[in-house]
Design a protein around this motif. Structure first.
Motif, mmCIF file in Angstrom:
data_model
loop_
_atom_site.group_PDB
_atom_site.id
_atom_site.type_symbol
_atom_site.label_atom_id
_atom_site.label_comp_id
_atom_site.label_asym_id
_atom_site.label_seq_id
_atom_site.Cartn_x
_atom_site.Cartn_y
_atom_site.Cartn_z
ATOM 1 N N ASP A 161 0.749 -1.297 0.017
ATOM 2 C CA ASP A 161 0.011 0.001 -0.060
ATOM 3 C C ASP A 161 0.790 1.294 0.100
ATOM 4 N N PHE A 162 2.081 1.215 -0.277
ATOM 5 C CA PHE A 162 3.084 2.453 -0.598
ATOM 6 C C PHE A 162 3.274 3.037 0.959
ATOM 7 N N THR A 163 2.941 2.386 2.003
ATOM 8 C CA THR A 163 3.245 2.736 3.426
ATOM 9 C C THR A 163 4.452 2.037 4.078
ATOM 10 N N ARG A 164 5.134 2.574 5.087
ATOM 11 C CA ARG A 164 6.029 2.009 5.636
ATOM 12 C C ARG A 164 5.678 0.829 6.463
ATOM 13 N N ALA B 153 17.165 -10.141 -3.247
ATOM 14 C CA ALA B 153 16.783 -8.477 -3.287
ATOM 15 C C ALA B 153 15.398 -8.138 -3.148
ATOM 16 N N VAL B 154 15.010 -6.945 -2.563
ATOM 17 C CA VAL B 154 13.872 -6.559 -2.603
ATOM 18 C C VAL B 154 13.739 -5.375 -3.628
ATOM 19 N N TYR B 155 12.508 -5.210 -4.406
ATOM 20 C CA TYR B 155 12.225 -4.315 -5.459
ATOM 21 C C TYR B 155 11.053 -3.649 -4.779
ATOM 22 N N ALA B 156 11.095 -2.385 -4.105
ATOM 23 C CA ALA B 156 9.795 -1.705 -3.591
ATOM 24 C C ALA B 156 9.545 -0.635 -4.411
ATOM 25 N N HIS B 157 8.249 -0.631 -4.567
ATOM 26 C CA HIS B 157 7.698 0.208 -5.750
ATOM 27 C C HIS B 157 7.668 1.957 -4.915
ATOM 28 N N ASN B 158 8.119 1.895 -3.733
ATOM 29 C CA ASN B 158 8.428 3.280 -3.027
ATOM 30 C C ASN B 158 9.411 3.041 -1.862
ATOM 31 N N ASP B 159 9.959 4.377 -1.650
ATOM 32 C CA ASP B 159 11.006 4.235 -0.590
ATOM 33 C C ASP B 159 10.327 4.092 0.872
ATOM 34 N N ASP B 160 9.240 4.430 0.934
ATOM 35 C CA ASP B 160 8.623 4.080 2.320
ATOM 36 C C ASP B 160 8.465 2.688 2.539
ATOM 37 N N ASP C 93 11.386 6.926 -5.515
ATOM 38 C CA ASP C 93 11.100 8.317 -4.760
ATOM 39 C C ASP C 93 11.985 9.364 -4.532
ATOM 40 N N ALA C 94 13.297 8.579 -3.921
ATOM 41 C CA ALA C 94 14.271 9.580 -3.577
ATOM 42 C C ALA C 94 13.907 10.564 -2.191
ATOM 43 N N VAL C 95 13.137 10.065 -1.440
ATOM 44 C CA VAL C 95 12.745 11.026 -0.304
ATOM 45 C C VAL C 95 14.025 11.244 0.518
ATOM 46 N N PRO C 96 14.076 12.100 1.478
ATOM 47 C CA PRO C 96 15.261 12.618 2.254
ATOM 48 C C PRO C 96 15.552 11.169 2.948
#
Ligand code: GYE
Length: 305
Positions: free
Chosen positions: A181-184, A206-213, A239-242
């Motif tokens: 769900d795109f959540t941490r 390996a893990v491929y995650a659809h977003n950084d969280d 995403d490249a979040v901080p």
């Protein structure tokens, strides 16, 4: 001079604009940045922005768009939570003469129903993640995939792009794939179940995650399972979040693909251009590069200011 006049006109026009923004929610760090950035850009331009948070529900977004139409807004920004089911409400906006800009995700509807889409090409993002992984593992790796929100263009296309590249490598297999769900918290929970199912993680390359969280959630799960993230299990995300730069600098993840959250300026420019009768392209692309740990500490410093 002509350009100056055109820009002046467009600036004045924007200062009087009322624009509705139907946002998905606040599932990820990326989305929180996007919301803040779009609000700040509206304020800078003197745009009266009507903001509505849909809490991940398409029905709330449809209600918001109808209420924007009833208020007679000059334009609508819509970040569509899922791809399908938009035809009718987009037709209503079109009939009312209100341009709709799709921000950050796409829809499966005829492109005549909206003005433009300001978003990244997610298929390309997924392909880039897979290309990095293939090079890093010499084309031999058992991967688990953390998918984004079910039915979202971001999840559908990031999956498709990744598969399109790994399909060329018989030694790369996606052994498990599920939505977090795109959540941490979602990423952590799903990763825990993957680790359990795969001999405590020993079978996972390996893990491929659809977003950084979700990748950050997976990092926690991997550590709790007694393994070393980025070392025992490679991690690539988008995403490249901080926070992901912090994780990369700390040696906890391996790569991220940037998605610029500053989508307000091109979206408002498109609405202003449409009001002035100018031609607007149907897709304004926002793709970014892949970042590695070597620059992560520096990037984190710059981005967390
Ligand atoms: O990658 C993710 C999010 O729609 C592109 O939505 C966006 C995605 C982004 O919440 O973090």
């Amino acid at each position: 001079a002509a350009l100056g006049v055109a820009l002046g006109l467009s600036f004045a026009a924007q200062a009087e604009m009322m624009i509705g923004f139907s946002q998905i929610g606040s599932e990820s760090g990326w989305r929180t940045s996007e919301t803040a950035s779009i609000k700040a850009e509206a304020e800078k331009r003197g745009i009266d922005l009507k903001f509505s948070d849909a809490q991940q529900k398409q029905e709330n977004q449809i209600k918001a768009v109808r209420s924007f139409i009833a208020q007679g807004v000059d334009g609508i920004l819509l970040a569509p939570v899922v791809e399908t089911g938009w035809d009718q409400v987009l037709q209503e906006a079109k009939d009312a003469g209100i341009p709709v800009v799709l921000v950050d995700r796409g829809v499966a509807a005829d492109e005549s129903l909206y003005l433009t889409k300001v978003a990244s090409d997610f298929v390309v993002e997924g392909a880039l993640a897979a290309a990095w992984l293939a090079a890093e593992t010499n084309g031999v790796c058992d991967v688990v995939e953390l998918q984004g929100t079910v039915g979202s263009s971001a999840a559908n296309d990031r999956k498709e792009g990744f598969e399109s590249v790994v399909g060329n490598f018989p030694g790369i297999n996606i052994i498990r794939s599920q939505s977090g769900d795109f959540t941490r918290s979602g990423g952590k929970e799903v990763m825990e179940s993957f680790l359990k199912a795969e001999d405590g993680g020993k079978n996972i390359c390996a893990v491929y995650a659809h977003n950084d969280d979700m990748a950050l959630g997976a990092v926690q799960a991997i550590k709790e399972a007694g393994l070393d993230p980025a070392e025992d299990i490679l991690i690539v995300s988008i995403d490249a979040v901080p926070d992901i730069f912090k994780a990369m600098a700390d040696g906890d993840t391996n790569a991220t693909i940037e998605l610029n959250p500053h989508l307000g300026a091109p979206s408002f420019d498109a609405i202003a251009a449409a009001k002035e009768g100018k031609e607007v392209p149907k897709w304004i692309k926002a793709n970014g590069p892949l970042y590695l740990p070597d620059t992560a500490a520096e990037e984190y410093k710059m981005r967390s200011k």
